[in-house]
Design a protein around this motif. Structure first.
Motif, PDB file in Angstrom:
ATOM      1  N   ALA A 192      76.126 -73.539  69.691  1.00  0.00           N
ATOM      2  CA  ALA A 192      76.671 -72.742  70.789  1.00  0.00           C
ATOM      3  C   ALA A 192      77.929 -72.009  70.323  1.00  0.00           C
ATOM      4  O   ALA A 192      78.847 -72.611  69.776  1.00  0.00           O
ATOM      5  CB  ALA A 192      77.001 -73.637  71.975  1.00  0.00           C
ATOM      6  N   CYS A 193      77.936 -70.689  70.479  1.00  0.00           N
ATOM      7  CA  CYS A 193      79.075 -69.895  70.008  1.00  0.00           C
ATOM      8  C   CYS A 193      79.001 -68.497  70.595  1.00  0.00           C
ATOM      9  O   CYS A 193      78.016 -68.121  71.232  1.00  0.00           O
ATOM     10  CB  CYS A 193      79.100 -69.830  68.477  1.00  0.00           C
ATOM     11  SG  CYS A 193      77.723 -68.900  67.760  1.00  0.00           S
ATOM     12  N   ASP A 194      80.057 -67.718  70.334  1.00  0.00           N
ATOM     13  CA  ASP A 194      80.113 -66.331  70.782  1.00  0.00           C
ATOM     14  C   ASP A 194      79.727 -65.350  69.679  1.00  0.00           C
ATOM     15  O   ASP A 194      79.377 -64.200  69.957  1.00  0.00           O
ATOM     16  CB  ASP A 194      81.532 -66.005  71.264  1.00  0.00           C
ATOM     17  CG  ASP A 194      81.981 -66.934  72.381  1.00  0.00           C
ATOM     18  OD1 ASP A 194      81.435 -66.811  73.492  1.00  0.00           O
ATOM     19  OD2 ASP A 194      82.859 -67.794  72.137  1.00  0.00           O
ATOM     20  N   PHE A 195      79.803 -65.812  68.429  1.00  0.00           N
ATOM     21  CA  PHE A 195      79.588 -64.928  67.283  1.00  0.00           C
ATOM     22  C   PHE A 195      79.334 -65.800  66.057  1.00  0.00           C
ATOM     23  O   PHE A 195      79.784 -66.951  66.004  1.00  0.00           O
ATOM     24  CB  PHE A 195      80.821 -64.041  67.065  1.00  0.00           C
ATOM     25  CG  PHE A 195      80.752 -63.129  65.873  1.00  0.00           C
ATOM     26  CD1 PHE A 195      79.777 -62.152  65.785  1.00  0.00           C
ATOM     27  CD2 PHE A 195      81.659 -63.253  64.830  1.00  0.00           C
ATOM     28  CE1 PHE A 195      79.709 -61.311  64.679  1.00  0.00           C
ATOM     29  CE2 PHE A 195      81.617 -62.413  63.730  1.00  0.00           C
ATOM     30  CZ  PHE A 195      80.623 -61.440  63.663  1.00  0.00           C
ATOM     31  N   ALA A 241      66.373 -58.880  62.334  1.00  0.00           N
ATOM     32  CA  ALA A 241      67.434 -58.787  63.344  1.00  0.00           C
ATOM     33  C   ALA A 241      68.042 -57.396  63.289  1.00  0.00           C
ATOM     34  O   ALA A 241      68.329 -56.879  62.196  1.00  0.00           O
ATOM     35  CB  ALA A 241      68.515 -59.844  63.093  1.00  0.00           C
ATOM     36  N   ARG A 242      68.218 -56.789  64.431  1.00  0.00           N
ATOM     37  CA  ARG A 242      68.891 -55.496  64.497  1.00  0.00           C
ATOM     38  C   ARG A 242      70.357 -55.670  64.097  1.00  0.00           C
ATOM     39  O   ARG A 242      70.897 -56.789  64.166  1.00  0.00           O
ATOM     40  CB  ARG A 242      68.757 -54.901  65.896  1.00  0.00           C
ATOM     41  CG  ARG A 242      67.310 -54.694  66.326  1.00  0.00           C
ATOM     42  CD  ARG A 242      67.232 -54.094  67.707  1.00  0.00           C
ATOM     43  NE  ARG A 242      67.525 -52.671  67.683  1.00  0.00           N
ATOM     44  CZ  ARG A 242      66.605 -51.712  67.525  1.00  0.00           C
ATOM     45  NH1 ARG A 242      65.338 -52.031  67.376  1.00  0.00           N
ATOM     46  NH2 ARG A 242      66.958 -50.435  67.520  1.00  0.00           N
ATOM     47  N   PRO A 243      71.033 -54.603  63.692  1.00  0.00           N
ATOM     48  CA  PRO A 243      72.396 -54.745  63.171  1.00  0.00           C
ATOM     49  C   PRO A 243      73.375 -55.417  64.115  1.00  0.00           C
ATOM     50  O   PRO A 243      74.170 -56.264  63.699  1.00  0.00           O
ATOM     51  CB  PRO A 243      72.814 -53.303  62.885  1.00  0.00           C
ATOM     52  CG  PRO A 243      71.545 -52.567  62.680  1.00  0.00           C
ATOM     53  CD  PRO A 243      70.540 -53.219  63.570  1.00  0.00           C
ATOM     54  N   GLY A 244      73.349 -55.048  65.387  1.00  0.00           N
ATOM     55  CA  GLY A 244      74.223 -55.687  66.361  1.00  0.00           C
ATOM     56  C   GLY A 244      75.698 -55.381  66.183  1.00  0.00           C
ATOM     57  O   GLY A 244      76.562 -56.042  66.774  1.00  0.00           O
ATOM     58  N   ILE A 280      72.858 -64.328  70.046  1.00  0.00           N
ATOM     59  CA  ILE A 280      74.204 -64.438  69.473  1.00  0.00           C
ATOM     60  C   ILE A 280      74.375 -63.359  68.404  1.00  0.00           C
ATOM     61  O   ILE A 280      73.596 -63.315  67.440  1.00  0.00           O
ATOM     62  CB  ILE A 280      74.419 -65.831  68.846  1.00  0.00           C
ATOM     63  CG1 ILE A 280      74.307 -66.916  69.912  1.00  0.00           C
ATOM     64  CG2 ILE A 280      75.778 -65.905  68.152  1.00  0.00           C
ATOM     65  CD1 ILE A 280      74.238 -68.328  69.353  1.00  0.00           C
ATOM     66  N   PRO A 281      75.367 -62.470  68.529  1.00  0.00           N
ATOM     67  CA  PRO A 281      75.586 -61.475  67.472  1.00  0.00           C
ATOM     68  C   PRO A 281      76.014 -62.164  66.183  1.00  0.00           C
ATOM     69  O   PRO A 281      76.747 -63.157  66.205  1.00  0.00           O
ATOM     70  CB  PRO A 281      76.705 -60.601  68.050  1.00  0.00           C
ATOM     71  CG  PRO A 281      77.407 -61.475  69.037  1.00  0.00           C
ATOM     72  CD  PRO A 281      76.358 -62.383  69.616  1.00  0.00           C
TER      73      PRO A 281
END
Length: 361
Positions: free
Chosen positions: A151-154, A282-285, A323-324
């Protein structure tokens, strides 16, 4: 057990990690060493699943970041233990894993040990079985069995990028293309149909295939379609009734696995095609604020502009979780898996300092 000194010299730590043989499936020793180095530290909670080790801070920060890297390598080719070539700013560390990706892992171990008060909570992930089929991947196992650990933001993957920032990644799949024949005694070969000879058409289609360059969110991903194996024949006096060509397709993240599979089946129309392994891209994000913030901070240290990741990495797993994530680590990815694998020592320091500055900013 090899003893690691995470608070010591970064080059020495990198060499120590590289010198622990850890071909996929044999990661227990390096996982034990990483766990032993980090478990005594009071600012970290250390968790273990198989040969994957997770260490995380619990400081109550507003943002949590995952920094992840795999501890396994492809097979050793007489290039362990490591050796140093050159001196000073020109020094290069040679050996298996110096690029893919124990340089990145060494940076993780060092920062996990020494950053006791980062401005973001950090989850450091060291995982196994990245260099083999997707079903064995240690990060994938954590996603399935301990999703809360990630679990994280980035997220930042320490994969080799030559100290640049690489966004997203290509997808990959492997397919078996079966050519049917009719078995016969080789003394009377005209009574059969040679499946190995028939594979020539499969190889011709591959030879004539033109790989695409595909722009995705401002980055250009180069695709590839290649035969990576061929099997056939049962004995030295038998015309074979089957030949299997194994094909690897690297596809831009604009395609889904289903679309990539359909493309392979279309290319080999008329043959029995079995998809044996696949992982989406995965797209670049990089338009996400957290990713843009990291890219700006890292490139302020290292220079350059964001580039596409042309191989597959576990940023794709984070993308599936919403998650980016980006790739950022020392070593030229062109040298990954090669017998002459080597990494500039200066890039180890550069990536370490850039990541440290961002985590303390």
């Amino acid at each position: 057990m090899p003893v690691l000194d995470p608070a010591g010299d970064l080059l020495t730590l990198t060499r120590a990690l590289c010198d622990i043989p850890s071909v996929s499936g044999d990661e227990a020793a390096i996982a034990d060493a990483v766990e032993a180095a980090l478990a005594p530290l009071p600012h970290l909670e250390v968790l273990r699943d198989g040969d994957a080790v997770v260490a995380r801070t619990r400081l109550g920060r507003a943002q949590r970041v995952v920094v992840a890297g795999h501890v396994d390598t492809v097979p050793i080719a007489g290039n362990v233990p490591t050796w140093l070539v050159g001196e000073g700013a020109e020094a290069q560390l040679w050996g298996r894993g110096t690029v893919d990706m124990k340089g990145g892992v060494a940076i993780q171990v060092a920062l996990a040990a020494t950053l006791t008060e980062p401005t973001r909570d950090v989850t450091w992930v060291f995982y196994d079985h990245e260099e083999v089929e997707a079903s064995l991947n240690g990060l994938g196992r954590i996603v399935r069995e301990h999703p809360d650990w990630l679990a994280c933001d980035f997220a930042v993957l320490g994969e080799p990028t030559a100290a640049g920032v690489e966004g997203g990644c290509n997808g990959t799949l492997r397919a078996e293309v079966r050519v049917a024949g009719v078995a016969a005694h080789s003394a009377r070969s005209w009574m059969g149909v040679n499946a190995i000879h028939g594979a020539g058409e499969v190889l011709r289609r591959l030879e004539e295939y033109v790989a695409a360059d595909v722009e995705v969110d401002g980055l250009v991903y180069r695709e590839g379609m290649n035969a990576v194996g061929i099997t056939g024949g049962v004995a030295g006096n038998v015309v074979p009734d089957e030949c299997v060509v194994t094909v690897n397709y690297r596809f831009a993240p604009a395609r889904s696995v289903e679309e990539a599979s359909a493309h392979v089946r279309e290319l080999f129309d008329g043959y029995d095609v079995t998809i044996t392994d696949s992982s989406g891209g995965a797209r670049p994000g990089l338009d996400h604020p957290a990713a843009a913030d990291f890219a700006a901070a890292a490139l302020a240290f290292t220079g350059g502009t964001p580039a596409p990741k042309l191989g597959w990495t576990d940023v794709a797993r984070f993308a599936e979780l919403g998650i980016p994530a980006v790739n950022f680590g020392p070593g030229d990815p062109v040298l990954a898996h090669k017998d002459d694998e080597h990494c500039p020592v200066a890039q180890l320091t550069l990536c370490h300092d850039a990541l440290r500055a961002w985590l303390t900013s």
